[in-house]
Each structure stands twice: as C-alpha cells, then as structure tokens.
Design a protein around this motif. Sequence first.
Motif, mmCIF file in Angstrom:
data_model
loop_
_atom_site.group_PDB
_atom_site.id
_atom_site.type_symbol
_atom_site.label_atom_id
_atom_site.label_comp_id
_atom_site.label_asym_id
_atom_site.label_seq_id
_atom_site.Cartn_x
_atom_site.Cartn_y
_atom_site.Cartn_z
ATOM 1 N N CYS A 143 0.850 -1.195 0.000
ATOM 2 C CA CYS A 143 0.000 0.000 0.000
ATOM 3 C C CYS A 143 0.885 1.245 0.000
ATOM 4 O O CYS A 143 1.971 1.262 0.571
ATOM 5 N N TYR A 144 0.414 2.263 -0.695
ATOM 6 C CA TYR A 144 1.153 3.509 -0.859
ATOM 7 C C TYR A 144 0.499 4.579 -0.002
ATOM 8 O O TYR A 144 -0.715 4.634 0.106
ATOM 9 N N PHE A 145 1.308 5.421 0.600
ATOM 10 C CA PHE A 145 0.764 6.578 1.308
ATOM 11 C C PHE A 145 1.821 7.668 1.357
ATOM 12 O O PHE A 145 2.997 7.430 1.080
ATOM 13 N N LYS A 146 1.363 8.874 1.717
ATOM 14 C CA LYS A 146 2.289 10.010 1.783
ATOM 15 C C LYS A 146 2.769 10.210 3.203
ATOM 16 O O LYS A 146 1.978 10.104 4.144
ATOM 17 N N CYS A 147 4.037 10.533 3.352
ATOM 18 C CA CYS A 147 4.603 10.860 4.661
ATOM 19 C C CYS A 147 3.935 12.142 5.156
ATOM 20 O O CYS A 147 3.826 13.111 4.414
ATOM 21 N N LYS A 148 3.472 12.115 6.437
ATOM 22 C CA LYS A 148 2.758 13.275 6.980
ATOM 23 C C LYS A 148 3.682 14.481 7.132
ATOM 24 O O LYS A 148 3.230 15.613 7.156
ATOM 25 N N VAL A 179 6.250 9.925 -1.020
ATOM 26 C CA VAL A 179 5.398 8.750 -1.200
ATOM 27 C C VAL A 179 6.132 7.531 -0.655
ATOM 28 O O VAL A 179 7.280 7.277 -1.016
ATOM 29 N N LEU A 180 5.451 6.801 0.238
ATOM 30 C CA LEU A 180 6.055 5.628 0.854
ATOM 31 C C LEU A 180 5.262 4.381 0.467
ATOM 32 O O LEU A 180 4.070 4.448 0.218
ATOM 33 N N ARG A 181 5.967 3.262 0.431
ATOM 34 C CA ARG A 181 5.336 2.001 0.052
ATOM 35 C C ARG A 181 5.602 0.972 1.133
ATOM 36 O O ARG A 181 6.764 0.771 1.517
ATOM 37 N N VAL A 182 4.545 0.354 1.650
ATOM 38 C CA VAL A 182 4.737 -0.684 2.670
ATOM 39 C C VAL A 182 3.983 -1.949 2.259
ATOM 40 O O VAL A 182 2.958 -1.874 1.583
ATOM 41 N N PRO A 183 4.506 -3.125 2.668
ATOM 42 C CA PRO A 183 3.817 -4.366 2.316
ATOM 43 C C PRO A 183 2.467 -4.458 3.023
ATOM 44 O O PRO A 183 2.315 -3.988 4.144
ATOM 45 N N LYS A 184 1.496 -5.057 2.359
ATOM 46 C CA LYS A 184 0.156 -5.208 2.937
ATOM 47 C C LYS A 184 0.122 -6.392 3.894
ATOM 48 O O LYS A 184 0.913 -7.321 3.782
ATOM 49 N N GLY A 185 -0.836 -6.341 4.827
ATOM 50 C CA GLY A 185 -1.099 -7.483 5.704
ATOM 51 C C GLY A 185 -0.056 -7.698 6.782
ATOM 52 O O GLY A 185 0.164 -8.817 7.233
ATOM 53 N N LYS A 186 0.629 -6.646 7.230
ATOM 54 C CA LYS A 186 1.637 -6.797 8.288
ATOM 55 C C LYS A 186 1.126 -6.260 9.621
ATOM 56 O O LYS A 186 1.884 -6.076 10.554
#
Length: 138
Positions: free
Chosen positions: A103-108, A113-120
Amino acid sequence: MRNWLMRWGQRFSRFMYGRYGNDQFNLFLTVVCVLLLLLSGVRPLYVLMLPSAALLVWTTFRCYSKNIARRRQENERFLRLVRPIRMWFRLQRNKWRDRKSFCYFKCKHCRAVLRVPKGKGTIDVTCPRCQKITVKKT
Ligand SMILES: [Zn+2]
C-alpha cells in the motif's frame, strides 16, 4: 533494387551526419502538431492549421539542426518541465502493479510517497527522506 536502396540509405546518413535528429521534445511537438491538425478539421477551428504548420516547421528545423548543444539543452529543459507529470504516471502504474501486495501513502511530515507491504498489521514506518516515524495500519 537493394543496391539502389542502400545508395539512398548511405546518402541519407551522409546528409544526417552532424545533424541533431529526433528527441523526446520533437516527439512531443509532433504529437501536438498532429492533434492540432486533427482539430483543425472541425470547421470553426480551422485556424489551428496555422500553429500546426508552425510546429511542423519547428520540428523539422530541430531535427536537421547542426547546433546539437542547443537542441540538447532545449530537450533537457523540456524533460525537466514534464518530469512531475511523468513521475505521476509512473506512480499510478506502480500503484496498479503493486495493488495486491503493497500500500502507498504520503509521509505526513515531508509528503514523500512511501510504500509498505500489505497485511503486516500495525507497523512503524521510517520515512527514508525525513527519517521521521509514522504508525501505519497495513
Ligand atoms: Zn518524510
């Protein structure tokens, strides 16, 4: 027949020697030129034929120009200008490619833009740009 073709090929490469040729900027100008030409087919927009013709002249000039350094500079300026647009498209493509596993999200803090693995589960994410930690549910 083949000899005739080869002779013309050689002549053409001799002609193009020391000339600039095509680049991304020329490709862009050509696309705009064709779009304007197509739009100029619509009756009230026929005046678009003029800028279209001007673009054709400009593209041709750039292609056969011998001032390679200057043309390269123009292309670099163009690429710098459209970089955010290209980056946005690349991000959308990557988001779609990784939609099942990341999942992708923006650093506050810095909007990177950051990307982290799903389901962790809930994890601490350290932003590689600003080093600040964000808690994220994945
Ligand atoms: Zn950050």
